[in-house]
Design a protein around this motif. Structure first.
Motif, PDB file in Angstrom:
ATOM      1  N   ALA A 188       0.831  -1.194   0.000  1.00 51.90           N
ATOM      2  CA  ALA A 188       0.000   0.000   0.000  1.00 51.90           C
ATOM      3  C   ALA A 188       0.868   1.246   0.000  1.00 51.90           C
ATOM      4  O   ALA A 188       1.960   1.256   0.583  1.00 51.90           O
ATOM      5  N   SER A 189       0.354   2.271  -0.642  1.00 58.79           N
ATOM      6  CA  SER A 189       1.043   3.556  -0.665  1.00 58.79           C
ATOM      7  C   SER A 189       0.050   4.646  -0.307  1.00 58.79           C
ATOM      8  O   SER A 189      -1.015   4.750  -0.928  1.00 58.79           O
ATOM      9  N   SER A 190       0.417   5.469   0.659  1.00 57.43           N
ATOM     10  CA  SER A 190      -0.407   6.627   0.992  1.00 57.43           C
ATOM     11  C   SER A 190       0.175   7.903   0.403  1.00 57.43           C
ATOM     12  O   SER A 190      -0.492   8.939   0.368  1.00 57.43           O
ATOM     13  N   GLN A 191       1.400   7.812  -0.061  1.00 56.60           N
ATOM     14  CA  GLN A 191       2.098   9.006  -0.548  1.00 56.60           C
ATOM     15  C   GLN A 191       1.852   9.251  -2.029  1.00 56.60           C
ATOM     16  O   GLN A 191       1.758  10.407  -2.460  1.00 56.60           O
ATOM     17  N   PHE A 192       1.759   8.204  -2.819  1.00 63.30           N
ATOM     18  CA  PHE A 192       1.664   8.350  -4.262  1.00 63.30           C
ATOM     19  C   PHE A 192       0.274   7.991  -4.767  1.00 63.30           C
ATOM     20  O   PHE A 192      -0.310   7.000  -4.351  1.00 63.30           O
ATOM     21  N   VAL A 193      -0.218   8.786  -5.708  1.00 63.59           N
ATOM     22  CA  VAL A 193      -1.541   8.514  -6.278  1.00 63.59           C
ATOM     23  C   VAL A 193      -1.493   7.275  -7.159  1.00 63.59           C
ATOM     24  O   VAL A 193      -2.386   6.442  -7.155  1.00 63.59           O
ATOM     25  N   GLN A 194      -0.428   7.142  -7.918  1.00 60.53           N
ATOM     26  CA  GLN A 194      -0.302   6.009  -8.836  1.00 60.53           C
ATOM     27  C   GLN A 194       1.129   5.483  -8.792  1.00 60.53           C
ATOM     28  O   GLN A 194       1.907   5.743  -9.704  1.00 60.53           O
ATOM     29  N   PRO A 195       1.465   4.745  -7.749  1.00 60.07           N
ATOM     30  CA  PRO A 195       2.839   4.269  -7.616  1.00 60.07           C
ATOM     31  C   PRO A 195       3.204   3.208  -8.645  1.00 60.07           C
ATOM     32  O   PRO A 195       4.384   2.975  -8.911  1.00 60.07           O
ATOM     33  N   GLY A 196       2.206   2.527  -9.183  1.00 59.89           N
ATOM     34  CA  GLY A 196       2.429   1.573 -10.254  1.00 59.89           C
ATOM     35  C   GLY A 196       3.392   0.464  -9.890  1.00 59.89           C
ATOM     36  O   GLY A 196       3.279  -0.165  -8.851  1.00 59.89           O
ATOM     37  N   ALA A 197       4.399   0.244 -10.742  1.00 57.36           N
ATOM     38  CA  ALA A 197       5.329  -0.870 -10.590  1.00 57.36           C
ATOM     39  C   ALA A 197       6.547  -0.537  -9.738  1.00 57.36           C
ATOM     40  O   ALA A 197       7.444  -1.367  -9.596  1.00 57.36           O
ATOM     41  N   GLN A 198       6.603   0.652  -9.183  1.00 58.63           N
ATOM     42  CA  GLN A 198       7.773   1.102  -8.430  1.00 58.63           C
ATOM     43  C   GLN A 198       7.730   0.561  -7.000  1.00 58.63           C
ATOM     44  O   GLN A 198       6.986   1.056  -6.154  1.00 58.63           O
ATOM     45  N   VAL A 199       8.543  -0.430  -6.725  1.00 60.58           N
ATOM     46  CA  VAL A 199       8.573  -1.046  -5.392  1.00 60.58           C
ATOM     47  C   VAL A 199       8.808  -0.008  -4.304  1.00 60.58           C
ATOM     48  O   VAL A 199       8.161  -0.019  -3.252  1.00 60.58           O
ATOM     49  N   GLY A 200       9.715   0.921  -4.564  1.00 58.42           N
ATOM     50  CA  GLY A 200      10.094   1.901  -3.553  1.00 58.42           C
ATOM     51  C   GLY A 200       9.018   2.909  -3.207  1.00 58.42           C
ATOM     52  O   GLY A 200       9.151   3.645  -2.236  1.00 58.42           O
ATOM     53  N   ARG A 201       7.939   2.937  -3.981  1.00 57.04           N
ATOM     54  CA  ARG A 201       6.862   3.889  -3.720  1.00 57.04           C
ATOM     55  C   ARG A 201       5.808   3.336  -2.775  1.00 57.04           C
ATOM     56  O   ARG A 201       4.842   4.022  -2.444  1.00 57.04           O
ATOM     57  N   TYR A 202       5.965   2.084  -2.388  1.00 56.93           N
ATOM     58  CA  TYR A 202       5.034   1.456  -1.454  1.00 56.93           C
ATOM     59  C   TYR A 202       5.697   1.377  -0.077  1.00 56.93           C
ATOM     60  O   TYR A 202       6.737   0.749   0.074  1.00 56.93           O
ATOM     61  N   ALA A 203       5.079   1.996   0.897  1.00 53.20           N
ATOM     62  CA  ALA A 203       5.677   2.034   2.233  1.00 53.20           C
ATOM     63  C   ALA A 203       5.199   0.892   3.124  1.00 53.20           C
ATOM     64  O   ALA A 203       5.852   0.580   4.124  1.00 53.20           O
ATOM     65  N   TYR A 204       4.092   0.297   2.770  1.00 52.34           N
ATOM     66  CA  TYR A 204       3.476  -0.696   3.643  1.00 52.34           C
ATOM     67  C   TYR A 204       3.317  -2.020   2.899  1.00 52.34           C
ATOM     68  O   TYR A 204       2.801  -2.046   1.773  1.00 52.34           O
ATOM     69  N   TRP A 205       3.742  -3.100   3.556  1.00 53.08           N
ATOM     70  CA  TRP A 205       3.765  -4.409   2.911  1.00 53.08           C
ATOM     71  C   TRP A 205       3.155  -5.472   3.813  1.00 53.08           C
ATOM     72  O   TRP A 205       3.332  -5.432   5.040  1.00 53.08           O
ATOM     73  N   GLY A 206       2.475  -6.430   3.175  1.00 51.56           N
ATOM     74  CA  GLY A 206       2.025  -7.611   3.890  1.00 51.56           C
ATOM     75  C   GLY A 206       3.170  -8.599   4.046  1.00 51.56           C
ATOM     76  O   GLY A 206       4.264  -8.384   3.501  1.00 51.56           O
ATOM     77  N   GLN A 207       2.909  -9.671   4.769  1.00 50.59           N
ATOM     78  CA  GLN A 207       3.941 -10.670   5.004  1.00 50.59           C
ATOM     79  C   GLN A 207       4.093 -11.633   3.832  1.00 50.59           C
ATOM     80  O   GLN A 207       5.075 -12.392   3.783  1.00 50.59           O
ATOM     81  N   GLY A 208       3.157 -11.602   2.935  1.00 49.21           N
ATOM     82  CA  GLY A 208       3.242 -12.458   1.762  1.00 49.21           C
ATOM     83  C   GLY A 208       2.462 -13.743   1.924  1.00 49.21           C
ATOM     84  O   GLY A 208       2.240 -14.233   3.036  1.00 49.21           O
ATOM     85  N   THR A 209       2.057 -14.279   0.781  1.00 49.60           N
ATOM     86  CA  THR A 209       1.343 -15.552   0.774  1.00 49.60           C
ATOM     87  C   THR A 209       1.896 -16.387  -0.387  1.00 49.60           C
ATOM     88  O   THR A 209       2.076 -15.874  -1.492  1.00 49.60           O
ATOM     89  N   GLN A 210       2.182 -17.645  -0.112  1.00 48.42           N
ATOM     90  CA  GLN A 210       2.856 -18.496  -1.095  1.00 48.42           C
ATOM     91  C   GLN A 210       1.870 -19.067  -2.099  1.00 48.42           C
ATOM     92  O   GLN A 210       0.828 -19.617  -1.731  1.00 48.42           O
ATOM     93  N   VAL A 211       2.234 -18.940  -3.353  1.00 47.15           N
ATOM     94  CA  VAL A 211       1.482 -19.556  -4.443  1.00 47.15           C
ATOM     95  C   VAL A 211       2.401 -20.546  -5.141  1.00 47.15           C
ATOM     96  O   VAL A 211       3.482 -20.167  -5.598  1.00 47.15           O
ATOM     97  N   THR A 212       1.979 -21.788  -5.209  1.00 47.42           N
ATOM     98  CA  THR A 212       2.765 -22.819  -5.863  1.00 47.42           C
ATOM     99  C   THR A 212       1.909 -23.484  -6.929  1.00 47.42           C
ATOM    100  O   THR A 212       0.809 -23.959  -6.638  1.00 47.42           O
ATOM    101  N   VAL A 213       2.429 -23.463  -8.158  1.00 45.18           N
ATOM    102  CA  VAL A 213       1.695 -24.044  -9.279  1.00 45.18           C
ATOM    103  C   VAL A 213       2.475 -25.253  -9.779  1.00 45.18           C
ATOM    104  O   VAL A 213       3.615 -25.113 -10.225  1.00 45.18           O
ATOM    105  N   SER A 214       1.865 -26.402  -9.705  1.00 44.35           N
ATOM    106  CA  SER A 214       2.534 -27.621 -10.143  1.00 44.35           C
ATOM    107  C   SER A 214       2.237 -27.896 -11.614  1.00 44.35           C
ATOM    108  O   SER A 214       1.163 -27.582 -12.118  1.00 44.35           O
ATOM    109  N   ALA A 215       3.230 -28.503 -12.268  1.00 47.96           N
ATOM    110  CA  ALA A 215       3.086 -28.784 -13.706  1.00 47.96           C
ATOM    111  C   ALA A 215       2.126 -29.936 -13.958  1.00 47.96           C
ATOM    112  O   ALA A 215       1.906 -30.779 -13.101  1.00 47.96           O
TER     113      ALA A 215
END
Length: 125
Positions: free
Chosen positions: A98-125
């Motif tokens: 999430a970003s509260s500073q930028f209206v459209q941070p887009g693909a810029q990782v550094g423009r997001y100040a807040y992050w979740g812990q992540g969730t694993q996605v595994t796709v088997s062949a």
């Protein structure tokens, strides 16, 4: 302080679907721009998709266009990433941001100040 909580990952066969959820709290939801990123082992974190502030504009990485969609439920302070036609190369840990500073941070990782812990996605062949 904004808190981001992502969830919904799992193990799925190639061609299957998953829906990730991301709930944000601590700030008026419409004031946040939200994004999804992913990181596979040994690789850099890469952009997947994003909403501009209040969800007016959405963006997707070329690798997921036509397969992934996003939606936003302002009443629940939640965004969703619907992933269809999953491929083994989609396997990664997916992070909501999430970003509260930028209206459209887009693909810029550094423009997001807040992050979740992540969730694993595994796709088997």
């Amino acid at each position: 302080q904004v808190t981001v909580a992502d969830s919904g990952g799992g193990l799925v066969q190639a061609g299957g679907s998953l829906r990730l959820s991301c709930a944000a709290s601590g700030r008026t939801f419409s004031s946040l721009a939200m994004g999804w990123f992913r990181q596979a082992p040994g690789k850099e974190r890469e952009f997947v998709s994003a909403f501009s502030r209040a969800g007016r504009i959405d963006e997707f990485a070329d690798s997921v266009k036509g397969r992934f969609t996003m939606s936003r439920d302002n009443a629940k302070n939640t965004i969703y990433l619907q992933m269809n036609s999953l491929k083994p190369e989609d396997t990664a840990r997916y992070y909501c941001a999430a970003s509260s500073q930028f209206v459209q941070p887009g693909a810029q990782v550094g423009r997001y100040a807040y992050w979740g812990q992540g969730t694993q996605v595994t796709v088997s062949a």
